[in-house]
Design an enzyme around this catalytic site. Structure first.
Site, mmCIF file in Angstrom:
data_model
loop_
_atom_site.group_PDB
_atom_site.id
_atom_site.type_symbol
_atom_site.label_atom_id
_atom_site.label_comp_id
_atom_site.label_asym_id
_atom_site.label_seq_id
_atom_site.Cartn_x
_atom_site.Cartn_y
_atom_site.Cartn_z
ATOM 1 N N GLU A 67 0.516 -1.194 0.159
ATOM 2 C CA GLU A 67 -0.336 0.246 -0.037
ATOM 3 C C GLU A 67 0.009 1.035 0.275
ATOM 4 O OE1 GLU A 67 -3.817 1.086 1.903
ATOM 5 O OE2 GLU A 67 -2.696 -0.412 3.182
ATOM 6 N N ASP A 68 0.696 2.421 -0.899
ATOM 7 C CA ASP A 68 1.441 3.291 -0.942
ATOM 8 C C ASP A 68 2.676 3.321 -0.955
ATOM 9 O OD1 ASP A 68 -1.380 4.497 0.157
ATOM 10 O OD2 ASP A 68 -0.837 4.462 2.312
#
Ligand code: MN
Length: 565
Positions: A67-68
């Site tokens: 994520e990210d």
């Protein structure tokens, strides 16, 4: 804080995972300004302390790397292998579950989370993740605080409880309570704190006393401690007792851990010999464990200074299980080295599995369809069900393979009947599209539209099938109202001429006969066409009239028919 990491050699998978995560989160900060890596490190430490396997610890370190950050699942598979990647993928997917609002069906949301997880370890790591997030919740904006607290209280604490992880469940509830029920929380702090302290002092006085008594009677306890009731669980109990604190006897309970089940009962007898028990306050959860597997004997007695005091008696194994639940089971699985442990573990595992089935049964209580219920118990419950979300943020529970039509009927029979289209996550899909857990489903309807028998080919739910079948039955009955309807198949041979088919259908139209099937084939060499038409005709009289008219169409060579069925 990374003391535990030192247990692993430099070339181990754990250190590799740590270094990978450290690099991936290099430039990230947490809401409180800490370097991001502190979070996965804390989560992994918790999983480590719960004695989970190395794959789980590595996955905990990696749980936020997809994520990210620019990293992909493929990369994780390549470096860490399928098992760790599978866990990381599950955790990443859980992050995509949108906050559904507090009006949602909580039970289905819990099931959604579980069906998303696929592996129990994913939930365990998620619980560790949530525990750490709750400890740093004060740095989030207020609206987000309430959302996270609600999810924690309603979903994760409840899952922890069902997995038998009492300690964690209580902690998560207590962490969430101030953000959800701030007034109630303040009331508790104001009214209970002093009482807690007073009781704690009293418990410290009882401890040496009970130790002495047990030893005199040849019971050597492994440990005696006192545990204060959790705020959230105390509040729930108070609600049942008209908020009267003096009716709560287990505000602080003394816990006696002994070596064997025999010693549990021996200790109970000894306590009752010295201090008079309150009637109907003896609870034997060893003979009858709680549904989540909790085992202990509880008794409440008039103790020192005639004060009402609760004792909880259990073995070390029961104690670990009560604190850690299913996670304790995992720990046993890890220590399979000696035969004794193997035997112990097998016992625990079998019982646990039974309980797991029992929990499923509770979840299944809402499914009135008996056949469905049995089917899903036989197979893997979670693999066979999916959970999708309505535009109103409700979670709808469906069998795997369900389509937008199944969904529509689940919402309302009228929406099912009149559905003409569907959108999944804002994209238009065909009505036979296969839904997946977490899909946001919107149905478009057309007023007055009737269900189609074609849907029977792809729908999965008994509800939709029943509804469509009964509808088609009504339709057929309407058609067959003038009794003695004859289902016919015409064979018409005619010259190959343009417009013949139009003339033919006009004959049926004027006779108000609906053609159910029409097919024509032309023999190129002999220049004639063979037409097949199926329809229902209400009387022999009408049939003869039709044949006459068909024969009169220019180009007709021959008309024959047979009765169908
Ligand atoms: Mn996280």
């Amino acid at each position: 804080m990374t003391e535990w990491l030192k247990n692993y050699p430099k070339n181990s998978i754990i250190i590799k995972a740590y270094e990978f995560a450290n690099k991936a989160h290099e430039n990230e900060k947490r809401a409180n300004g800490d370097p991001y890596i502190i979070h996965p490190l804390k989560v992994a430490e918790t999983v480590y302390n719960w004695h989970f396997d190395e794959s789980s610890i590595a996955a905990a370190l990696l749980h936020d790397t997809l994520e990210d950050t620019p990293h992909s699942l493929k990369e994780i598979i390549k470096i860490f292998g399928q098992e760790i990647a599978f866990l990381v993928d599950g955790l990443t997917k859980l992050e995509t579950v949108k906050y559904p609002g507090e009006e949602t069906n909580v039970e289905n949301l819990r099931k959604l989370i579980i069906s998303f997880s696929k592996d129990l370890r994913v939930i365990i790591i998620k619980l560790a993740d949530r525990e750490h997030n709750m400890k740093t919740i004060q740095y989030l904006p207020p609206e987000r605080q309430r959302q996270v607290a609600w999810e924690t209280y309603e979903i994760y604490a409840s899952l922890a409880h069902r997995l038998g992880m009492q300690n964690l469940a209580g902690e998560l509830e207590d962490l969430a309570m101030p953000y959800l029920y701030s007034e109630e929380y303040e009331w508790l702090i104001d009214n209970v704190t002093e009482l807690f302290e007073e009781r704690q002092l009293y418990a410290e006085r009882v401890k040496p006393e009970i130790l002495k008594i047990l030893k005199e009677n040849n019971v050597e306890p492994v440990q005696i401690d006192s545990r204060a009731k959790r705020y959230a669980s105390l509040y729930k109990k108070l609600l049942r007792y008209d908020m009267q604190l003096d009716k709560i006897y287990d505000l602080i309970a003394l816990r006696i851990v002994v070596k064997s089940v025999e010693e549990c009962y021996a200790a109970l007898g000894i306590i009752h010999k010295y201090w008079q028990p309150l009637p109907s306050r003896i609870k034997d959860y060893i003979a009858r464990p709680k549904p989540n597997g909790y085992r202990s004997i509880h008794t409440t007695v008039f103790c020192l200074d005639n004060k009402i005091t609760e004792f909880q008696i259990r073995t070390l194994e029961m104690h670990e299980e009560a604190e850690m639940g299913i996670a304790a089971h995992w720990a046993y699985q890890q220590i399979k080295s000696s035969e004794r442990h193997r035997r112990n573990w097998l016992g625990v595992q079998n019982r646990r599995e039974l309980l797991w089935v029992e929990q499923l049964r509770n979840w299944q209580k809402n499914f009135s369809d008996k056949h469905n219920f049995l089917e899903s118990l036989q197979g893997d419950f979670f693999k066979e069900r999916i959970f999708v979300i309505t535009p109103q943020n409700d979670v709808i529970d469906l069998p795997a393979g369900s389509t937008p039509v199944d969904f529509a009927y689940q919402i309302h029979s009228k929406i099912g009947d009149e559905c003409v289209g569907a959108k999944i996550n804002n994209k238009i899909v065909p009505l036979d599209y296969e839904l997946h857990s977490g899909d946001l489903v919107e149905i478009s309807t057309q007023h007055g539209k009737k269900p189609s028998a074609d849907w029977l080919k792809f729908i999965k739910t008994a509800l939709a099938k029943k509804r469509i079948k009964s509808f088609t039955k009504i339709q057929n009955r309407k058609l067959n109202k003038k009794t003695g309807i004859i289902n016919l198949e015409f064979k018409i041979t005619c010259e190959d001429r343009q417009g013949y088919l139009k003339d033919l259908t006009e004959v049926f139209d004027t006779a108000k006969i609906n053609i159910e099937y029409l097919n024509s084939q032309t023999d190129q060499r002999h220049k004639f066409t063979s037409v097949t038409a199926r329809c229902g005709v209400s009387s022999n009289f009408k049939l003869e009239k039709i044949i006459l008219k068909l024969k009169k169409i220019p180009g007709t060579v021959e008309v024959s028919y047979k009765m169908n069925r």
